[in-house]
Write a protein that holds these residues in place. Structure first.
Motif, PDB file in Angstrom:
ATOM      1  N   THR A   5       0.843  -1.220   0.000  1.00 43.21           N
ATOM      2  CA  THR A   5       0.120  -0.016  -0.289  1.00 43.21           C
ATOM      3  C   THR A   5       1.352   1.418  -0.049  1.00 43.21           C
ATOM      4  OG1 THR A   5      -2.016  -1.270   1.632  1.00 43.21           O
ATOM      5  CG2 THR A   5      -1.408   1.257   0.909  1.00 43.21           C
ATOM      6  N   LEU A   6       1.455   2.114  -1.509  1.00 48.31           N
ATOM      7  CA  LEU A   6       2.032   3.133  -1.866  1.00 48.31           C
ATOM      8  C   LEU A   6       1.141   4.416  -1.892  1.00 48.31           C
ATOM      9  CD1 LEU A   6       4.749   1.396  -3.244  1.00 48.31           C
ATOM     10  CD2 LEU A   6       4.391   1.545  -1.221  1.00 48.31           C
ATOM     11  N   GLY A   7       1.355   5.448  -1.661  1.00 39.30           N
ATOM     12  CA  GLY A   7       1.207   6.221  -1.750  1.00 39.30           C
ATOM     13  C   GLY A   7       1.997   7.122  -2.202  1.00 39.30           C
ATOM     14  N   ASP A   8       1.424   8.784  -1.441  1.00 35.44           N
ATOM     15  CA  ASP A   8       2.513  10.447  -2.495  1.00 35.44           C
ATOM     16  C   ASP A   8       3.475  10.730  -1.470  1.00 35.44           C
ATOM     17  OD1 ASP A   8       0.875  10.479  -3.858  1.00 35.44           O
ATOM     18  OD2 ASP A   8      -0.400  12.020  -2.954  1.00 35.44           O
ATOM     19  N   GLN A   9       3.736   9.803  -0.122  1.00 34.28           N
ATOM     20  CA  GLN A   9       4.694  10.479   0.423  1.00 34.28           C
ATOM     21  C   GLN A   9       6.135   9.261   0.205  1.00 34.28           C
ATOM     22  OE1 GLN A   9       4.942  13.194   2.596  1.00 34.28           O
ATOM     23  NE2 GLN A   9       7.375  12.200   2.373  1.00 34.28           N
ATOM     24  N   GLU A  10       5.482   8.091   0.399  1.00 36.80           N
ATOM     25  CA  GLU A  10       6.264   7.163  -0.609  1.00 36.80           C
ATOM     26  C   GLU A  10       7.171   7.838  -1.631  1.00 36.80           C
ATOM     27  OE1 GLU A  10       3.724   4.479   1.870  1.00 36.80           O
ATOM     28  OE2 GLU A  10       3.409   6.048   0.853  1.00 36.80           O
ATOM     29  N   SER A  11       6.407   7.832  -2.890  1.00 33.33           N
ATOM     30  CA  SER A  11       7.177   8.444  -4.422  1.00 33.33           C
ATOM     31  C   SER A  11       7.891  10.016  -3.718  1.00 33.33           C
ATOM     32  CB  SER A  11       5.575   8.502  -4.746  1.00 33.33           C
ATOM     33  OG  SER A  11       4.968   7.605  -5.293  1.00 33.33           O
ATOM     34  N   GLU A  12       7.269  10.348  -3.065  1.00 30.57           N
ATOM     35  CA  GLU A  12       8.059  11.647  -2.331  1.00 30.57           C
ATOM     36  C   GLU A  12       9.438  11.958  -2.264  1.00 30.57           C
ATOM     37  OE1 GLU A  12       7.801  15.852   0.241  1.00 30.57           O
ATOM     38  OE2 GLU A  12       5.871  15.202  -0.857  1.00 30.57           O
ATOM     39  N   ASN A  13       9.400  10.870  -0.937  1.00 26.36           N
ATOM     40  CA  ASN A  13      10.902  10.911  -0.311  1.00 26.36           C
ATOM     41  C   ASN A  13      11.595  10.007  -2.160  1.00 26.36           C
ATOM     42  OD1 ASN A  13       9.583  11.687   1.471  1.00 26.36           O
ATOM     43  ND2 ASN A  13       9.814   9.141   2.947  1.00 26.36           N
ATOM     44  N   VAL A  14      11.427   8.956  -2.398  1.00 23.42           N
ATOM     45  CA  VAL A  14      12.061   8.034  -3.646  1.00 23.42           C
ATOM     46  C   VAL A  14      13.186   9.563  -4.454  1.00 23.42           C
ATOM     47  CG1 VAL A  14      12.351   6.387  -5.269  1.00 23.42           C
ATOM     48  CG2 VAL A  14      10.937   6.261  -3.054  1.00 23.42           C
ATOM     49  N   ARG A  15      11.731  10.274  -4.578  1.00 20.11           N
ATOM     50  CA  ARG A  15      12.784  11.306  -5.798  1.00 20.11           C
ATOM     51  C   ARG A  15      13.283  12.310  -4.582  1.00 20.11           C
ATOM     52  NH1 ARG A  15       6.725  11.778  -7.286  1.00 20.11           N
ATOM     53  NH2 ARG A  15       5.823  13.055  -5.294  1.00 20.11           N
ATOM     54  N   ASP A  16      12.796  12.433  -3.339  1.00 24.84           N
ATOM     55  CA  ASP A  16      14.015  13.387  -2.596  1.00 24.84           C
ATOM     56  C   ASP A  16      15.384  12.800  -2.848  1.00 24.84           C
ATOM     57  OD1 ASP A  16      14.546  15.604  -0.765  1.00 24.84           O
ATOM     58  OD2 ASP A  16      14.936  13.541   0.304  1.00 24.84           O
ATOM     59  N   ALA A 225      15.249   2.920   2.238  1.00 25.28           N
ATOM     60  CA  ALA A 225      14.629   3.691   3.397  1.00 25.28           C
ATOM     61  C   ALA A 225      13.953   4.619   3.643  1.00 25.28           C
ATOM     62  CB  ALA A 225      16.184   3.710   4.421  1.00 25.28           C
ATOM     63  N   ALA A 226      13.923   5.326   2.111  1.00 24.73           N
ATOM     64  CA  ALA A 226      13.094   6.301   1.815  1.00 24.73           C
ATOM     65  C   ALA A 226      11.664   5.367   1.308  1.00 24.73           C
ATOM     66  CB  ALA A 226      12.633   6.139   0.327  1.00 24.73           C
ATOM     67  N   ILE A 227      11.571   4.626   1.482  1.00 20.26           N
ATOM     68  CA  ILE A 227      10.276   4.140   1.215  1.00 20.26           C
ATOM     69  C   ILE A 227       9.262   3.226   2.780  1.00 20.26           C
ATOM     70  CG2 ILE A 227       8.759   2.208   0.605  1.00 20.26           C
ATOM     71  CD1 ILE A 227      10.481   1.861  -2.100  1.00 20.26           C
ATOM     72  N   GLY A 228      10.741   3.096   3.888  1.00 29.21           N
ATOM     73  CA  GLY A 228      10.129   2.740   4.818  1.00 29.21           C
ATOM     74  C   GLY A 228      10.269   3.525   5.734  1.00 29.21           C
ATOM     75  N   THR A 229      10.609   4.463   6.075  1.00 31.02           N
ATOM     76  CA  THR A 229      10.625   5.752   6.746  1.00 31.02           C
ATOM     77  C   THR A 229       9.089   6.462   6.468  1.00 31.02           C
ATOM     78  OG1 THR A 229      12.538   6.300   6.604  1.00 31.02           O
ATOM     79  CG2 THR A 229      10.989   8.368   7.224  1.00 31.02           C
ATOM     80  N   ALA A 230       8.194   6.071   5.258  1.00 29.55           N
ATOM     81  CA  ALA A 230       6.991   6.930   4.605  1.00 29.55           C
ATOM     82  C   ALA A 230       6.129   5.710   5.480  1.00 29.55           C
ATOM     83  CB  ALA A 230       7.152   7.134   3.380  1.00 29.55           C
ATOM     84  N   GLN A 231       6.738   4.145   4.907  1.00 29.60           N
ATOM     85  CA  GLN A 231       5.644   3.450   5.958  1.00 29.60           C
ATOM     86  C   GLN A 231       5.286   2.891   7.514  1.00 29.60           C
ATOM     87  OE1 GLN A 231       4.406   0.155   3.736  1.00 29.60           O
ATOM     88  NE2 GLN A 231       3.991   2.240   2.556  1.00 29.60           N
ATOM     89  N   MET A 232       6.275   3.489   7.992  1.00 26.97           N
ATOM     90  CA  MET A 232       6.477   3.987   9.328  1.00 26.97           C
ATOM     91  C   MET A 232       5.408   5.137   9.804  1.00 26.97           C
ATOM     92  SD  MET A 232       8.318   1.556  10.706  1.00 26.97           S
ATOM     93  CE  MET A 232       8.139   2.084  12.541  1.00 26.97           C
ATOM     94  N   ALA A 233       5.044   6.001   9.351  1.00 26.33           N
ATOM     95  CA  ALA A 233       4.710   7.242   9.455  1.00 26.33           C
ATOM     96  C   ALA A 233       2.856   6.665   9.518  1.00 26.33           C
ATOM     97  CB  ALA A 233       4.729   8.177   8.744  1.00 26.33           C
ATOM     98  N   ASP A 236       0.548   2.559  11.927  1.00 23.30           N
ATOM     99  CA  ASP A 236      -1.425   2.034  12.843  1.00 23.30           C
ATOM    100  C   ASP A 236      -2.513   2.151  11.429  1.00 23.30           C
ATOM    101  OD1 ASP A 236      -0.089   2.821  15.167  1.00 23.30           O
ATOM    102  OD2 ASP A 236      -0.642   4.492  15.303  1.00 23.30           O
ATOM    103  N   GLU A 237      -1.988   2.769  10.379  1.00 25.56           N
ATOM    104  CA  GLU A 237      -3.268   3.309   9.491  1.00 25.56           C
ATOM    105  C   GLU A 237      -3.216   1.018   8.615  1.00 25.56           C
ATOM    106  OE1 GLU A 237      -3.834   3.914   4.186  1.00 25.56           O
ATOM    107  OE2 GLU A 237      -2.206   5.175   5.997  1.00 25.56           O
ATOM    108  N   LEU A 238      -1.703   0.664   8.527  1.00 29.13           N
ATOM    109  CA  LEU A 238      -1.371   0.154   7.094  1.00 29.13           C
ATOM    110  C   LEU A 238      -1.634  -1.375   7.868  1.00 29.13           C
ATOM    111  CD1 LEU A 238       1.187   1.231   5.647  1.00 29.13           C
ATOM    112  CD2 LEU A 238      -0.078   0.842   5.198  1.00 29.13           C
ATOM    113  N   VAL A 239      -1.343  -1.361   9.338  1.00 23.33           N
ATOM    114  CA  VAL A 239      -1.597  -2.685  10.249  1.00 23.33           C
ATOM    115  C   VAL A 239      -3.287  -2.682  10.497  1.00 23.33           C
ATOM    116  CG1 VAL A 239      -1.327  -3.321  13.010  1.00 23.33           C
ATOM    117  CG2 VAL A 239       0.672  -2.374  11.780  1.00 23.33           C
ATOM    118  N   ALA A 240      -3.978  -1.775  10.925  1.00 24.15           N
ATOM    119  CA  ALA A 240      -5.317  -1.485  11.313  1.00 24.15           C
ATOM    120  C   ALA A 240      -6.005  -1.972  10.274  1.00 24.15           C
ATOM    121  CB  ALA A 240      -6.013  -0.347  11.567  1.00 24.15           C
TER     122      ALA A 240
END
Length: 348
Positions: A5-16, A225-233, A236-240
Motif C-alpha cells: 500500500t504505497l502513496g504520495d509520501q513514499e514517492s516523494e521520499n524516493v524522488r528526494d 529506507a525512503a519507502i520504509g520511513t514513509a511506511q512507518m508514518a 497504525d493505518e496499515l496494520v489496522a
C-alpha cells in the motif's frame, strides 16, 4: 497474494533521495528509518539491513553463535531462521509448535536444550507473539523473529521488543514494507555496535578501511529506507487495514468449514497473511487458483523437508499437521469487502 500500500509520501521520499544522489547504503532516510523503529517498538537501538534473513544472520553472528553451537528453531516457519543458523556455522535444532498458538512449544524446547544450546529463535508466527514469559524461564538467549508481526502485542509489550535482540522484515508482502529490507533491534549498546559493524563490512566506524572482524555488506539502501520511513508514518493505518481484512474474512467464512488460526488469551496478534485450516486444503487451493484467486498452501514443516529433516531430533507432529491443512488467502491493507467476497466465493 499480497500487495504493498504505497502513496504520495513514499514517492516523494524516493524522488528526494534520488535528487540528492543518496541511493546506496548511507543517507538521511536510513537513520530516519532506524529512529522511527526505535520509537515505535521502544528499543534503544535499531539497525536497518538488506533483508530479514540478513538481520537473523547478523544478530546470530553478533551474539557469537558459530561452529559447535546449537540454536533452537520452530519446525513451522519460513526457512530463513534455520538457514541463518546454518549460514553462521551452527546447528539448527527443530522444535515442534504449540497447538494452541502455532508458536514454538516451550516444553519441547526445554527437552531439546543441551549444553551446546547457544540461542533460540522465537518466531512470532503469522503475527502471533510467542509465550515470552515462559520462554524466559529456559534462560537461553532469545532472538525474536517478528518478521511477520508488525503491530502485534502481548500484555508485556509490542512484537519486536522481546529477547536480547529482535528482527523485522520489510519484504513487500509485509504490512510495513521497504520493498526488501530488515532490521535488528536491541537494548544492548555493545551488541548494537557489533550488529552495525558486521553489517558494514566489519569496518571500524572510526578508521575507514580498517576491518576488525569479517563482516558483510548487509546495509539497506537509502532508496529502500525512503519507502520504509514513509511506511512507518502510516504504521497504525496499515496494520489496522490488515486486521480489518482478517475480520472480513472471519465473518465471510464463518460456518463454512474453515477454522481460523488459534489465538492465545491476552495476545493481540497482527495479520500478515490471512490463514485458515481445512481438511480439504489442497482441493480448496486448487479450486481457487483455477478460478484466478491466489490462495496458497503454507510452507511445509521444516522437519518434513529432506534438507532440514536431520535437524529434527524429536518428532514434530503438530508442525506437520498444521502445514498440511493450512492455507493463506490474498491479504493487503487496502483489501475491500468486495475483494473478500470475490475470494471466498470461489472457495465454497
Amino acid at each position: 497474494m499480497s500487495r504493498p500500500t504505497l502513496g504520495d509520501q513514499e514517492s516523494e521520499n524516493v524522488r528526494d533521495a534520488m535528487a540528492w544522489g543518496w541511493i546506496s547504503g548511507t543517507g538521511s532516510y536510513v537513520s530516519a528509518f532506524e529512529r522511527s523503529l526505535e520509537q515505535r517498538i521502544g528499543r534503544a537501538f535499531a539497525t536497518v539491513v538488506s533483508s530479514g534473513t540478513t538481520a537473523l544472520e547478523i544478530a546470530l553472528s553478533a551474539l557469537g553463535v558459530g561452529p559447535g553451537d546449537e540454536v533452537l528453531v520452530p519446525a513451522l516457519t519460513f526457512a530463513a531462521p534455520a538457514a541463518a543458523v546454518l549460514t553462521v556455522g551452527a546447528v539448527p535444532v527443530l522444535c515442534d509448535i504449540d497447538a494452541e498458538t502455532w508458536t514454538i512449544d516451550v516444553e519441547a524446547a526445554r527437552a531439546l536444550r543441551t549444553p551446546r544450546t547457544k540461542a533460540i529463535i522465537t518466531v512470532d508466527l503469522m503475527g502471533h507473539p510467542c509465550d515470552y514469559e515462559r520462554l524466559a524461564e529456559l534462560e537461553i538467549s532469545m532472538v525474536e523473529d517478528a518478521a511477520q508481526a508488525h503491530g502485534a502485542r502481548t500484555g508485556k509489550g509490542p512484537a519486536g521488543s522481546f529477547g536480547v535482540a529482535s528482527i523485522f522484515s520489510f519484504h513487500v508482502n509485509k504490512a510495513i514494507t521497504s520493498g526488501e529490507g530488515g532490521a535488528v533491534l536491541t537494548d544492548d549498546e555493545e551488541l548494537a555496535e557489533k550488529v552495525r559493524l558486521l553489517a558494514h563490512h566489519g569496518m571500524s566506524p572510526h578508521h575507514r578501511y580498517h576491518h576488525t572482524v569479517a563482516g558483510r555488506n548487509g546495509r539497506m539502501t537509502n532508496l529502500s529506507a525512503a519507502i520504509g520511513t514513509a511506511q512507518m508514518a502510516r504504521w497504525d493505518e496499515l496494520v489496522a487495514g490488515r486486521r480489518e481484512a482478517a475480520r472480513l474474512y472471519d465473518a465471510r467464512l464463518n460456518g463454512l468449514g474453515f477454522s481460523p488460526r488459534p489465538q492465545r488469551t491476552g495476545v493481540l496478534p497482527s495479520c500478515w497473511l490471512y490463514c485458515v485450516t481445512s481438511p480439504e486444503r489442497d482441493a480448496v487451493v486448487k479450486r481457487a487458483r483455477h478460478r484466478g484467486v491466489d490462495a496458497r498452501a503454507i510452507w511445509p514443516a521444516l522437519s518434513d523437508l529432506p534438507l532440514y529433516r536431520p535437524y529434527a531430533r524429536l518428532p514434530c507432529p503438530q508442525a506437520s499437521k498444521v502445514s498440511r491443512t493450512a492455507l493463506w488467502l490474498p491479504t493487503w491493507s487496502h483489501l475491500t469487502p468486495e475483494d473478500v467476497e470475490a475470494v471466498t466465493e470461489v472457495m465454497v
